[in-house]
Design a protein around this motif. Structure first.
Motif, mmCIF file in Angstrom:
data_model
loop_
_atom_site.group_PDB
_atom_site.id
_atom_site.type_symbol
_atom_site.label_atom_id
_atom_site.label_comp_id
_atom_site.label_asym_id
_atom_site.label_seq_id
_atom_site.Cartn_x
_atom_site.Cartn_y
_atom_site.Cartn_z
ATOM 1 N N VAL A 26 0.605 -1.054 0.076
ATOM 2 C CA VAL A 26 0.357 -0.145 -0.175
ATOM 3 C C VAL A 26 0.700 0.985 0.020
ATOM 4 N N GLU A 27 1.057 1.849 -0.681
ATOM 5 C CA GLU A 27 1.804 3.423 -1.142
ATOM 6 C C GLU A 27 0.664 3.953 -0.590
ATOM 7 N N VAL A 28 0.543 5.650 -0.567
ATOM 8 C CA VAL A 28 0.167 6.755 -0.059
ATOM 9 C C VAL A 28 1.188 7.882 -0.137
ATOM 10 N N ASP A 45 -2.486 -2.161 8.667
ATOM 11 C CA ASP A 45 -3.698 -3.136 9.261
ATOM 12 C C ASP A 45 -4.077 -4.113 7.092
ATOM 13 N N LEU A 46 -3.344 -3.039 6.515
ATOM 14 C CA LEU A 46 -3.841 -3.910 5.221
ATOM 15 C C LEU A 46 -2.540 -4.915 4.297
ATOM 16 N N GLU A 47 -1.726 -4.564 4.460
ATOM 17 C CA GLU A 47 -0.746 -5.486 3.985
ATOM 18 C C GLU A 47 -1.283 -6.283 4.681
ATOM 19 N N GLY A 48 -0.682 -8.212 3.049
ATOM 20 C CA GLY A 48 -0.724 -9.388 3.639
ATOM 21 C C GLY A 48 -2.377 -9.641 3.754
ATOM 22 N N ARG A 49 -3.175 -8.705 3.872
ATOM 23 C CA ARG A 49 -4.764 -8.962 3.338
ATOM 24 C C ARG A 49 -5.165 -9.383 1.728
ATOM 25 N N ARG A 50 -6.778 -9.451 2.235
ATOM 26 C CA ARG A 50 -7.328 -9.769 1.085
ATOM 27 C C ARG A 50 -8.483 -9.513 0.549
ATOM 28 N N ASP A 93 -3.480 10.358 -8.584
ATOM 29 C CA ASP A 93 -3.475 9.423 -8.149
ATOM 30 C C ASP A 93 -3.209 8.814 -6.549
ATOM 31 N N ARG A 94 -3.918 8.920 -5.277
ATOM 32 C CA ARG A 94 -3.089 9.058 -4.086
ATOM 33 C C ARG A 94 -2.973 8.357 -2.863
ATOM 34 N N VAL A 95 -3.814 7.099 -4.038
ATOM 35 C CA VAL A 95 -3.645 5.544 -2.763
ATOM 36 C C VAL A 95 -3.219 4.574 -4.362
ATOM 37 N N VAL A 96 -2.555 3.848 -3.409
ATOM 38 C CA VAL A 96 -2.506 2.603 -4.950
ATOM 39 C C VAL A 96 -2.122 0.947 -3.850
ATOM 40 N N PHE A 97 -2.780 0.722 -4.568
ATOM 41 C CA PHE A 97 -2.869 -0.356 -4.267
ATOM 42 C C PHE A 97 -1.940 -2.211 -4.949
ATOM 43 N N THR A 98 -0.833 -2.308 -4.928
ATOM 44 C CA THR A 98 -0.660 -3.202 -5.600
ATOM 45 C C THR A 98 -1.169 -4.610 -5.117
ATOM 46 N N VAL A 99 -1.911 -5.549 -5.488
ATOM 47 C CA VAL A 99 -1.725 -6.534 -5.295
ATOM 48 C C VAL A 99 -1.056 -8.181 -6.520
#
Length: 262
Positions: A26-28, A45-50, A93-99
């Protein structure tokens, strides 16, 4: 401004891009879109979650995970974009979630009027309790009861998210034009037949707009003419009227939508 059809399209973007995928990073890039959560906590709290199956309620997008839920509200200029890590970062782009399958879910927003919240089950319940029923799912009886007990104009009630979730300015004007109801009519003064027609037209407009992924500016719709310098009603040809009702720029046809009696 993103309304229910736009947010439903963003829900589909999230589902196709990241559903069941592990959040690798997660990159803010701008903390101005975070509400009640720091960038560090969002990552922790989010990295590693699905990501699980996303949901929508009104204008809120619920990005559920196997932990907390990311609540997204798009304000006036927000978007959700699926990209590849190699794609150039957009200026907004304000927040990026890499999956995990090499994709990125990007929250993009120029004006930053809303943004992201991180909610546990209790906080999520409080947020949704403050919302009315979802406009795309509300039944006729519940809809009629909600409007009948309100004193405001039908335009203000339709756009009040605590009464009905998902309807914004464009949709409200389109629905009222379809139903031949003046936006300054009192919601509590509508007849049973008018309430039934309004509900039917609302559901029809929402179905068509959801298929289009937005409120479409079709020439057969009021929305296709509201920005014309000298717009005319696509049904009867009368010059459209513009005024502020319920604090918002409102467009209607004075012939198809006669004003309320004094």
């Amino acid at each position: 401004m993103p309304e229910l059809p736009d947010v439903e399209a963003f829900r589909e973007v999230l589902a196709s891009c990241a559903r069941n995928q592990r959040i690798e990073h997660v990159e803010v890039y701008d903390t101005g879109v975070l509400h009640g959560v720091t960038a560090a906590r969002l990552r922790r709290d989010l990295e590693g979650r699905r990501f699980k199956e996303p949901q929508r309620h009104g204008k809120w997008l619920l990005a559920r995970t196997d932990g907390p839920t990311v609540l997204l509200h798009f304000g006036m200029t927000g978007q959700l974009v699926c990209a590849r890590p190699a794609d150039e970062l957009h200026a907004h782009d304000r927040v990026v979630f890499t999956v995990s399958r090499g994709r990125q879910l990007r929250y993009r927003d120029q004006r930053k009027l809303k943004g992201l919240w991180l909610a546990d089950d209790a906080a999520l319940a409080r947020t949704l309790e403050a919302q009315g029923p979802d406009a795309a799912a509300v039944g006729r009886e519940e809809f009629a009861a909600a409007l009948a007990r309100r004193r405001g104009t039908v335009k203000s009630v339709l756009t009040d998210q605590s009464v009905l979730a998902g309807i914004g300015n464009l949709l409200a004007d389109e629905i009222l034009w379809r139903s031949r109801l003046h936006p300054a009519r009192k919601a509590g003064g509508l007849t049973e037949a008018e309430l039934g027609r309004l509900h039917t037209d609302m559901r029809r407009v929402l179905r068509e707009a959801v298929r289009a992924g937005r409120v479409p500016p079709r020439r057969t719709w009021l929305t296709g003419h509201r920005d014309d310098p000298n717009g005319h009603c696509p049904r009867c040809g009368t010059s459209l009227r513009h005024d502020r009702i319920a604090g918002r720029t409102t467009v209607w046809c004075p012939n198809c939508q006669p004003p309320p009696s004094p």
